[in-house]
Design a protein around this motif. Structure first.
Motif, PDB file in Angstrom:
ATOM      1  N   LEU A  58       0.811  -1.220   0.000  1.00  0.00           N
ATOM      2  CA  LEU A  58       0.000   0.000   0.000  1.00  0.00           C
ATOM      3  C   LEU A  58       0.844   1.270   0.000  1.00  0.00           C
ATOM      4  O   LEU A  58       0.313   2.377  -0.115  1.00  0.00           O
ATOM      5  CB  LEU A  58      -0.931   0.018   1.219  1.00  0.00           C
ATOM      6  CG  LEU A  58      -2.008  -1.062   1.259  1.00  0.00           C
ATOM      7  CD1 LEU A  58      -2.809  -0.952   2.558  1.00  0.00           C
ATOM      8  CD2 LEU A  58      -2.919  -0.977   0.062  1.00  0.00           C
ATOM      9  N   GLY A  59       2.162   1.108   0.151  1.00  0.00           N
ATOM     10  CA  GLY A  59       3.032   2.280   0.178  1.00  0.00           C
ATOM     11  C   GLY A  59       2.870   3.101   1.444  1.00  0.00           C
ATOM     12  O   GLY A  59       2.940   4.324   1.410  1.00  0.00           O
ATOM     13  N   LEU A  60       2.646   2.404   2.564  1.00  0.00           N
ATOM     14  CA  LEU A  60       2.460   3.078   3.846  1.00  0.00           C
ATOM     15  C   LEU A  60       3.596   2.730   4.802  1.00  0.00           C
ATOM     16  O   LEU A  60       4.272   1.713   4.638  1.00  0.00           O
ATOM     17  CB  LEU A  60       1.133   2.645   4.485  1.00  0.00           C
ATOM     18  CG  LEU A  60      -0.141   2.976   3.731  1.00  0.00           C
ATOM     19  CD1 LEU A  60      -1.342   2.324   4.398  1.00  0.00           C
ATOM     20  CD2 LEU A  60      -0.333   4.478   3.642  1.00  0.00           C
ATOM     21  N   ASP A  61       3.752   3.534   5.823  1.00  0.00           N
ATOM     22  CA  ASP A  61       4.722   3.278   6.869  1.00  0.00           C
ATOM     23  C   ASP A  61       4.227   2.092   7.716  1.00  0.00           C
ATOM     24  O   ASP A  61       3.033   1.987   8.007  1.00  0.00           O
ATOM     25  CB  ASP A  61       4.861   4.533   7.740  1.00  0.00           C
ATOM     26  CG  ASP A  61       5.865   4.352   8.847  1.00  0.00           C
ATOM     27  OD1 ASP A  61       7.057   4.195   8.537  1.00  0.00           O
ATOM     28  OD2 ASP A  61       5.444   4.359  10.027  1.00  0.00           O
ATOM     29  N   GLU A  62       5.154   1.209   8.099  1.00  0.00           N
ATOM     30  CA  GLU A  62       4.765   0.029   8.879  1.00  0.00           C
ATOM     31  C   GLU A  62       4.074   0.406  10.184  1.00  0.00           C
ATOM     32  O   GLU A  62       3.118  -0.263  10.603  1.00  0.00           O
ATOM     33  CB  GLU A  62       5.980  -0.853   9.168  1.00  0.00           C
ATOM     34  CG  GLU A  62       6.420  -1.660   7.973  1.00  0.00           C
ATOM     35  CD  GLU A  62       7.559  -2.616   8.304  1.00  0.00           C
ATOM     36  OE1 GLU A  62       7.681  -3.049   9.476  1.00  0.00           O
ATOM     37  OE2 GLU A  62       8.325  -2.931   7.376  1.00  0.00           O
ATOM     38  N   GLN A  63       4.550   1.461  10.844  1.00  0.00           N
ATOM     39  CA  GLN A  63       3.939   1.882  12.108  1.00  0.00           C
ATOM     40  C   GLN A  63       2.483   2.301  11.897  1.00  0.00           C
ATOM     41  O   GLN A  63       1.616   1.989  12.696  1.00  0.00           O
ATOM     42  CB  GLN A  63       4.747   3.022  12.734  1.00  0.00           C
ATOM     43  CG  GLN A  63       4.266   3.437  14.101  1.00  0.00           C
ATOM     44  CD  GLN A  63       4.361   2.305  15.118  1.00  0.00           C
ATOM     45  OE1 GLN A  63       5.218   1.435  15.028  1.00  0.00           O
ATOM     46  NE2 GLN A  63       3.467   2.307  16.079  1.00  0.00           N
ATOM     47  N   LEU A  64       2.216   2.957  10.808  1.00  0.00           N
ATOM     48  CA  LEU A  64       0.854   3.381  10.493  1.00  0.00           C
ATOM     49  C   LEU A  64      -0.032   2.161  10.248  1.00  0.00           C
ATOM     50  O   LEU A  64      -1.190   2.110  10.699  1.00  0.00           O
ATOM     51  CB  LEU A  64       0.857   4.295   9.261  1.00  0.00           C
ATOM     52  CG  LEU A  64      -0.444   4.952   8.868  1.00  0.00           C
ATOM     53  CD1 LEU A  64      -0.963   5.833   9.986  1.00  0.00           C
ATOM     54  CD2 LEU A  64      -0.245   5.789   7.614  1.00  0.00           C
ATOM     55  N   VAL A  65       0.508   1.151   9.576  1.00  0.00           N
ATOM     56  CA  VAL A  65      -0.227  -0.079   9.338  1.00  0.00           C
ATOM     57  C   VAL A  65      -0.509  -0.788  10.665  1.00  0.00           C
ATOM     58  O   VAL A  65      -1.620  -1.273  10.905  1.00  0.00           O
ATOM     59  CB  VAL A  65       0.531  -0.995   8.357  1.00  0.00           C
ATOM     60  CG1 VAL A  65      -0.161  -2.349   8.232  1.00  0.00           C
ATOM     61  CG2 VAL A  65       0.657  -0.333   6.991  1.00  0.00           C
ATOM     62  N   ARG A  66       0.479  -0.817  11.548  1.00  0.00           N
ATOM     63  CA  ARG A  66       0.284  -1.456  12.869  1.00  0.00           C
ATOM     64  C   ARG A  66      -0.830  -0.752  13.633  1.00  0.00           C
ATOM     65  O   ARG A  66      -1.672  -1.398  14.254  1.00  0.00           O
ATOM     66  CB  ARG A  66       1.565  -1.399  13.688  1.00  0.00           C
ATOM     67  CG  ARG A  66       2.638  -2.332  13.227  1.00  0.00           C
ATOM     68  CD  ARG A  66       3.855  -2.297  14.160  1.00  0.00           C
ATOM     69  NE  ARG A  66       5.074  -2.641  13.474  1.00  0.00           N
ATOM     70  CZ  ARG A  66       5.377  -3.838  13.026  1.00  0.00           C
ATOM     71  NH1 ARG A  66       4.546  -4.836  13.198  1.00  0.00           N
ATOM     72  NH2 ARG A  66       6.522  -4.071  12.419  1.00  0.00           N
ATOM     73  N   GLN A  67      -0.842   0.563  13.607  1.00  0.00           N
ATOM     74  CA  GLN A  67      -1.881   1.317  14.306  1.00  0.00           C
ATOM     75  C   GLN A  67      -3.259   1.013  13.719  1.00  0.00           C
ATOM     76  O   GLN A  67      -4.228   0.832  14.463  1.00  0.00           O
ATOM     77  CB  GLN A  67      -1.607   2.815  14.232  1.00  0.00           C
ATOM     78  CG  GLN A  67      -0.437   3.263  15.066  1.00  0.00           C
ATOM     79  CD  GLN A  67      -0.107   4.726  14.852  1.00  0.00           C
ATOM     80  OE1 GLN A  67      -0.647   5.383  13.956  1.00  0.00           O
ATOM     81  NE2 GLN A  67       0.783   5.259  15.676  1.00  0.00           N
ATOM     82  N   ALA A  68      -3.339   0.948  12.416  1.00  0.00           N
ATOM     83  CA  ALA A  68      -4.634   0.689  11.771  1.00  0.00           C
ATOM     84  C   ALA A  68      -5.089  -0.746  12.010  1.00  0.00           C
ATOM     85  O   ALA A  68      -6.286  -1.044  11.976  1.00  0.00           O
ATOM     86  CB  ALA A  68      -4.543   0.958  10.279  1.00  0.00           C
ATOM     87  N   ALA A  69      -4.130  -1.654  12.270  1.00  0.00           N
ATOM     88  CA  ALA A  69      -4.463  -3.064  12.504  1.00  0.00           C
ATOM     89  C   ALA A  69      -4.998  -3.298  13.899  1.00  0.00           C
ATOM     90  O   ALA A  69      -5.639  -4.319  14.152  1.00  0.00           O
ATOM     91  CB  ALA A  69      -3.227  -3.927  12.264  1.00  0.00           C
ATOM     92  N   GLN A  70      -4.770  -2.358  14.817  1.00  0.00           N
ATOM     93  CA  GLN A  70      -5.248  -2.512  16.181  1.00  0.00           C
ATOM     94  C   GLN A  70      -6.770  -2.453  16.214  1.00  0.00           C
ATOM     95  O   GLN A  70      -7.369  -1.599  15.564  1.00  0.00           O
ATOM     96  CB  GLN A  70      -4.689  -1.392  17.079  1.00  0.00           C
ATOM     97  CG  GLN A  70      -3.190  -1.383  17.198  1.00  0.00           C
ATOM     98  CD  GLN A  70      -2.656  -2.623  17.884  1.00  0.00           C
ATOM     99  OE1 GLN A  70      -3.245  -3.135  18.819  1.00  0.00           O
ATOM    100  NE2 GLN A  70      -1.528  -3.125  17.394  1.00  0.00           N
ATOM    101  N   PRO A  71      -7.373  -3.381  16.968  1.00  0.00           N
ATOM    102  CA  PRO A  71      -8.848  -3.339  17.065  1.00  0.00           C
ATOM    103  C   PRO A  71      -9.311  -2.035  17.719  1.00  0.00           C
ATOM    104  O   PRO A  71      -8.682  -1.532  18.640  1.00  0.00           O
ATOM    105  CB  PRO A  71      -9.192  -4.534  17.939  1.00  0.00           C
ATOM    106  CG  PRO A  71      -7.916  -5.177  18.334  1.00  0.00           C
ATOM    107  CD  PRO A  71      -6.786  -4.418  17.733  1.00  0.00           C
ATOM    108  N   LYS A  72     -10.375  -1.507  17.178  1.00  0.00           N
ATOM    109  CA  LYS A  72     -10.949  -0.265  17.717  1.00  0.00           C
ATOM    110  C   LYS A  72     -11.817  -0.601  18.916  1.00  0.00           C
ATOM    111  O   LYS A  72     -12.642  -1.497  18.858  1.00  0.00           O
ATOM    112  CB  LYS A  72     -11.784   0.466  16.670  1.00  0.00           C
ATOM    113  CG  LYS A  72     -11.060   0.740  15.370  1.00  0.00           C
ATOM    114  CD  LYS A  72      -9.993   1.780  15.563  1.00  0.00           C
ATOM    115  CE  LYS A  72      -9.397   2.134  14.216  1.00  0.00           C
ATOM    116  NZ  LYS A  72      -7.976   1.962  14.147  1.00  0.00           N
ATOM    117  N   ALA A  73     -11.611   0.132  20.000  1.00  0.00           N
ATOM    118  CA  ALA A  73     -12.396  -0.127  21.225  1.00  0.00           C
ATOM    119  C   ALA A  73     -13.578   0.771  21.317  1.00  0.00           C
ATOM    120  O   ALA A  73     -13.744   1.739  20.727  1.00  0.00           O
ATOM    121  CB  ALA A  73     -11.506   0.065  22.452  1.00  0.00           C
TER     122      ALA A  73
END
Length: 73
Positions: A58-73
């Motif tokens: 996707l051409g994104l930063d890995e940290q940004l992907v990790r944040q988006a992968a976290q379940p939303k509470a």
């Protein structure tokens, strides 16, 4: 006396104004693209792709992907 209305009628003002509108639209378009990418991350994870693969694809930063992968509470 030169007033604001006179300035708005100049070719320079109109050109700058149009350019600003275009740049604003491009910013909105880029933000929308980013949002679509971020929303696709959970689905891509269900396909077994790694964070690194998703970030690269996707051409994104890995940290940004990790944040988006976290379940939303």
């Amino acid at each position: 006396m030169f007033e604001l209305n006179d300035l708005r009628q100049t070719r320079f003002f109109q050109d700058v104004f149009e350019e600003g509108k275009k740049e604003g639209k491009l910013e909105v378009l880029e933000e929308a693209k980013q949002e679509v990418k971020l929303k696709s991350i959970p689905q891509l994870l269900t396909f077994g792709l790694s964070i690194e693969q998703i970030a690269q694809g996707l051409g994104l930063d890995e940290q940004l992907v990790r944040q988006a992968a976290q379940p939303k509470a």
